[in-house]
Every structure is written in structure tokens, then in C-alpha cells.
Design a protein around this motif. Structure first.
Motif, PDB file in Angstrom:
ATOM      1  N   GLU A  35       0.826  -1.221   0.000  1.00  0.00           N
ATOM      2  CA  GLU A  35       0.000   0.000   0.000  1.00  0.00           C
ATOM      3  C   GLU A  35       0.856   1.266   0.000  1.00  0.00           C
ATOM      4  N   HIS A  40      -3.040   4.910  -5.783  1.00  0.00           N
ATOM      5  CA  HIS A  40      -3.483   3.522  -5.929  1.00  0.00           C
ATOM      6  C   HIS A  40      -2.593   2.766  -6.917  1.00  0.00           C
ATOM      7  N   ASN A  56      -1.463  -1.036  -6.088  1.00  0.00           N
ATOM      8  CA  ASN A  56      -1.433  -1.402  -4.673  1.00  0.00           C
ATOM      9  C   ASN A  56      -2.169  -2.718  -4.439  1.00  0.00           C
ATOM     10  N   LEU A  59      -6.059  -3.014  -2.601  1.00  0.00           N
ATOM     11  CA  LEU A  59      -7.305  -2.502  -3.173  1.00  0.00           C
ATOM     12  C   LEU A  59      -8.337  -3.627  -3.308  1.00  0.00           C
ATOM     13  N   ARG A  63     -11.895  -1.591  -7.293  1.00  0.00           N
ATOM     14  CA  ARG A  63     -10.949  -0.474  -7.403  1.00  0.00           C
ATOM     15  C   ARG A  63      -9.651  -0.929  -8.069  1.00  0.00           C
ATOM     16  N   THR A  67      -8.219   0.872 -11.374  1.00  0.00           N
ATOM     17  CA  THR A  67      -6.858   1.428 -11.326  1.00  0.00           C
ATOM     18  C   THR A  67      -5.982   0.807 -12.415  1.00  0.00           C
ATOM     19  N   SER A 127      -8.269  10.917 -10.883  1.00  0.00           N
ATOM     20  CA  SER A 127      -8.404   9.915  -9.821  1.00  0.00           C
ATOM     21  C   SER A 127      -9.874   9.743  -9.484  1.00  0.00           C
ATOM     22  N   ASP A 129     -10.821   9.121  -6.682  1.00  0.00           N
ATOM     23  CA  ASP A 129     -10.976   9.707  -5.343  1.00  0.00           C
ATOM     24  C   ASP A 129     -11.612  11.088  -5.390  1.00  0.00           C
TER      25      ASP A 129
END
Length: 200
Positions: A35, A40, A56, A59, A63, A67, A127, A129
Motif C-alpha cells: 500500500e 493507488h 497497490n 485494493l 478499485r 486502477t 483519480s 478519489d
């Protein structure tokens, strides 16, 4: 099994055949990393002519897939348009949309994510996010303890983020929250889906 195919264990089962086709490039190397709090995944062109994507390991499958496809879109956009394009400019957006479209399907994603994904990919951001509704919906599939998010805190609540810095939640602007760092009294803008630890 090739190194690139090791990522298949991290994504939804019905997405695997399509992903195998996308990863079938001799010059592309995909690595799964521990992580990293600030990202990500990432893509880079290596000096030896190869291209590397890292994702990562922590996830959740949905996700992880988004990603991975985000980073494959960087690889393909640079292959097709050259290295002078903006990292998240129109060429990347169009490439990402084209790659993602066949995956926005109920056999790959849960039904509640499909309308959020469809809306996000009208104009994909750098992203997921920054797309609070989609990001929060994706986080519901994370393993482990339930998390607390900035938008859930009452006005004036003090909280801590992953690196130990402490803040106090202020008022909401249009999409983000003003939060004052307790040590410096500087105000920062937080996305509503930032994970925090409330302080007494």
C-alpha cells in the motif's frame, strides 16, 4: 503464468479474459506493490524500452480493476499519441473511456456501482478519489473495520489523518470541506471521502 497474469487474482473473475488481452504486450510489465497512501497505482516508461505499471495490493477487486485500466490507458495513450500529451488530457480520457466501456457490466461490477461508473466515465478524472459518490461506493467493498469519513464528522470535530496530522472540521464549500490544521492554524480543503479518525 506470466508476471502480468498474476494480477488476475486481484480483479473480478468475469473481467479476467478481457484484461489478459489488454496485458498481452511484451513491453508492458505489471507489478503489485504494498500500500502507498498517496496513490493507488502508477505508470512509467523505463529506460530499457519497457513500460511498467504498479498497483497497490490492498485494493478491493473493483478499485483494483479500475486502477489497472486507468494505468493501461496511460500506456496506450502514450503509444498512440506520443509523450507530449498531458497525462490526464483528452487523449488519455478517450483511451480510458474506450478501454473501460466493455467492463461496465453487471457481470463484473455490482449493480449499485454501474450508474456511478457510467456517470464518471462521461468525463473521467485523474483519480476516482475526486469523484466522491463513486469513491465512497467503492470503499463499501473494502475489507476490515468500518471507516469514518470527513463528511460524517460534525462541524468543529477534531480528527487525525493517516500521517498523524490533526485537524478541525470547518464548513462545507461546494464540494469540499474546510479543515484547519491544529498545529499551524492553516486551512486545507478536504474531499468528503477522506478517511479520518475522530478525536475526543
Amino acid at each position: 503464468m506470466s508476471n502480468n497474469q498474476q494480477v488476475l487474482h486481484f480483479i473480478p473473475r468475469h473481467a479476467r479474459d478481457r484484461v489478459v488481452d489488454l496485458l498481452d504486450k511484451d513491453s508492458l510489465v505489471v507489478k503489485v506493490k504494498q500500500e502507498r497512501k498517496t496513490k493507488h497505482g502508477d505508470y512509467r516508461s523505463l529506460h530499457n524500452g519497457k513500460h511498467q505499471i504498479t498497483i497497490n495490493a490492498n485494493l478491493n477487486p473493483y478499485r483494483f480493476l479500475i486502477t489497472l485500466l486507468h494505468e493501461i490507458a496511460h500506456f496506450e495513450a502514450y503509444q498512440n499519441y506520443g509523450y507530449r500529451i498531458k497525462p490526464h488530457g483528452k487523449e488519455w480520457k478517450q483511451t480510458f473511456q474506450h478501454i473501460m466501456l466493455p467492463f461496465i457490466s453487471p457481470d463484473i461490477f455490482p449493480n449499485e456501482l454501474l450508474p456511478l461508473l457510467a456517470k464518471h466515465f462521461i468525463n473521467p478524472k485523474a483519480s476516482t478519489d475526486t469523484d466522491a459518490p463513486l469513491s465512497l461506493a467503492l470503499k463499501q467493498y473494502n475489507e476490515g473495520e468500518a471507516k469514518t469519513y470527513v463528511f460524517e464528522l460534525p462541524l468543529g470535530q477534531k480528527f487525525k489523518i493517516y500521517n498523524g496530522r490533526t485537524f478541525q472540521r470547518g464548513k462545507k464549500r461546494r464540494k469540499r470541506y474546510e479543515c484547519m490544521e491544529l498545529k499551524t492554524n492553516k486551512v486545507y480543503l478536504f474531499n468528503p471521502n477522506v478517511e479520518v479518525e475522530a478525536l475526543n
